[in-house]
Scaffold this active site. Structure first.
Site: not given
Length: 531
Positions: A263, A281
């Site tokens: 990420e 997220h």
């Protein structure tokens, strides 16, 4: 001087104000976490660091953090904090596991609905002016079996919501007892059974060595054909490449992912596959959750810096504010006992045995253990504390054991520690009097009653006349004032000890003078942190 805290990520103004209202100096620099060099340059000024996910607390940052005592993460995940390096440095790492539980659980349920009914794809199609009603055939959740991997705080809420949707819930969690499972209304199963039975699988575990790729290629192959998989926990729990292949083959009917192995996820094997729902997220991304975790981390850090209360720490036993008030003197006693044993021991320590008696046995023993070990390890490293001491002890292979017992004597409670080396065992015991002051009550099995002072002198000798005179005269000749003088002996004419609490360190000349008398078998200056 007031503690000083740096907020290096975006935190609500209300949370920042909590620090100020509690009397803590706070610098709010919400973009500083992105500048590693600048953060390393200024971090040495601060006692506390409040972060979200942008700030990376690396060994380099910790090395520069000469005054840092606590890192507080507003949220659950602490992947951006090097906890091993923090522990060695003696820095407490806290998170806020409860502030976003409901939000994250709700997101998992929402993702399950979305993948069951192909809502994102249907929405995009409709926005494009199409009317593909027959293309997006979904499935009901009612009467389907949900497999929950990890039935802790968030997973437990998911179980509750799923039961409200009339789903059958099976859970795999090594820490879930049968009684708790029955109370939750879920069936406790092993992982292989969950994989074989579940129509939907949702993950709610942290990323550890034990959980990494828990849905590996091998385990994904064990799942029921047509399963749908939801991950709103942590990237790295699922083999994303293997999952992509099984989505393409049709073995897995759909997936909904809020977290990814890398990420920010700019590209991923799951992207652009049909019936895969992806969000960036967002599990904790609600107004309520962001405010809750920010307020919680500000309160926790303030409590620690001002009162010593430790809440939701990941590298140290938690001590509530209420416990801190009661245990403060006992933690100090544990430290003193450890410091005594550590200063008296010159050989490598093999084991530390700790006995808790009476009221002491009813306290937070994990915290007391840390204090004992910290006291002992200070001889090795003066900067050691309750966080770093267990790490150092483990690295040295020191075995630590504890024993609890009911009140056994005069005192309401006491702590006795025994340090074991290859040559000998050395024990010392102490208690806390009603005035809140720690006292030594036994050394080498000899009963005493000695107040603890910053500077002390310990001697051993045969029980013969002249000891008090020799000690008093020598201290007087060297301008050392005695605040407290305690004697003890095993029996008449046997082994005896003396413990002097003095106003300043006993100079080497005075110790040499005592040695010249030939009366003493041991003369040892001691120092304790009594403030």
């Amino acid at each position: 001087m007031a503690p000083k805290v740096l907020v290096s990520d975006k935190l609500s103004e209300t949370a920042v104000q909590i620090f100020r209202d509690r009397g803590i100096d706070v610098d709010f620099m919400p973009d500083l976490g992105k500048d590693k060099e600048k953060l390393a340059e200024v971090i040495g000024q601060y006692d506390g660091l409040a972060i979200r996910s942008a700030t990376k607390v690396t060994p380099t940052i910790l090395e520069a953090a000469t005054n840092l005592k606590v890192v507080g993460r507003a949220g659950i995940g602490t992947d951006n904090v090097d906890k091993e390096a923090a522990s060695k440095k003696g820095v407490i790492v806290m998170n806020t596991p409860f502030g976003n539980m409901i939000t994250t659980a709700e997101h998992a349920i929402a993702m399950m609905f979305a993948v069951a009914r192909q809502i994102p794809e249907a929405s995009a199609s409709t926005h494009a002016g199409k009317w593909e009603k027959s293309k997006f055939m979904g499935v009901e959740l009612t009467n389907k079996t949900l497999g929950v991997i990890g039935a802790g705080n968030i997973g437990g809420i998911v179980c509750d919501r799923a039961r409200g949707l009339k789903m059958k819930v099976v859970a795999f969690d090594p820490f879930l007892g049968q009684e708790k499972a029955d109370k939750m209304g879920v069936e406790k199963v092993e992982l292989d059974e969950l994989l074989a039975r579940a129509d939907f699988i949702t993950l709610h575990v942290p990323l550890t060595d034990g959980t990494r790729d828990i849905l590996s290629r091998e385990n994904l192959a064990k799942t029921k054909k047509g399963v749908r998989i939801i991950n709103c926990a942590r990237g790295g729990l699922v083999d994303e490449e293997a999952l992509a292949e099984m989505l393409k083959s049709g073995h897995v009917a759909g997936a909904a992912f809020d977290v990814f192995a890398v990420e920010p996820a700019k590209e991923n094997a799951l992207f652009d596959l049909p019936n895969v729902v992806c969000t960036p997220h967002l599990g904790a991304a609600t107004t309520e959750a962001q405010e809750n975790v920010a307020l919680q981390v500000a309160e926790q850090m303030s409590n620690y810096l001002l009162t010593g209360a430790v809440e939701n720490a990941l590298n140290m036993p938690s001590v509530t504010a209420e416990e801190a008030k009661v245990m403060g003197p006992w933690i100090k006693l544990a430290d003193h006992l450890g410091a005594f044993a550590g200063q008296m021991t010159d050989e490598p320590i093999q084991a530390i045995n700790i006995l808790y008696d009476g009221v002491a046995s009813e306290m937070n023993l994990d915290a007391l253990n840390c204090a004992v070990v910290a006291g002992i390890m200070k001889k090795v490293n003066p900067d050691v504390n309750m966080v770093s001491a267990p790490v150092i002890a483990k690295e040295r292979g020191i075995q630590i054991s504890t024993t609890n017992q009911d009140k056994s004597g005069t005192f309401d409670g006491y702590i006795k520690i025994t340090v074991v080396t290859a040559k000998r065992e050395r024990s010392v015991a102490g208690t806390v009097f009603s005035d809140g002051k720690p006292r030594f009550i036994q050394i080498k099995g000899i009963n005493i009653d000695a107040e603890v002072g910053a500077h002390m002198l310990y001697t051993t000798n045969e029980d013969v006349p002249g000891i008090i005179g020799a000690l008093g005269q020598t201290m007087g000749e060297n301008d050392v004032n005695i605040a407290n003088f305690t004697l003890g002996r095993s029996d008449a004419g046997g082994e005896a000890i003396a413990l002097l609490y003095v106003d300043e360190p006993v100079p080497a000349e005075a110790r040499a003078k005592l040695a010249e008398t030939g009366l003493f078998t041991q003369i040892k200056p001691l120092q304790f942190e009594v403030a």
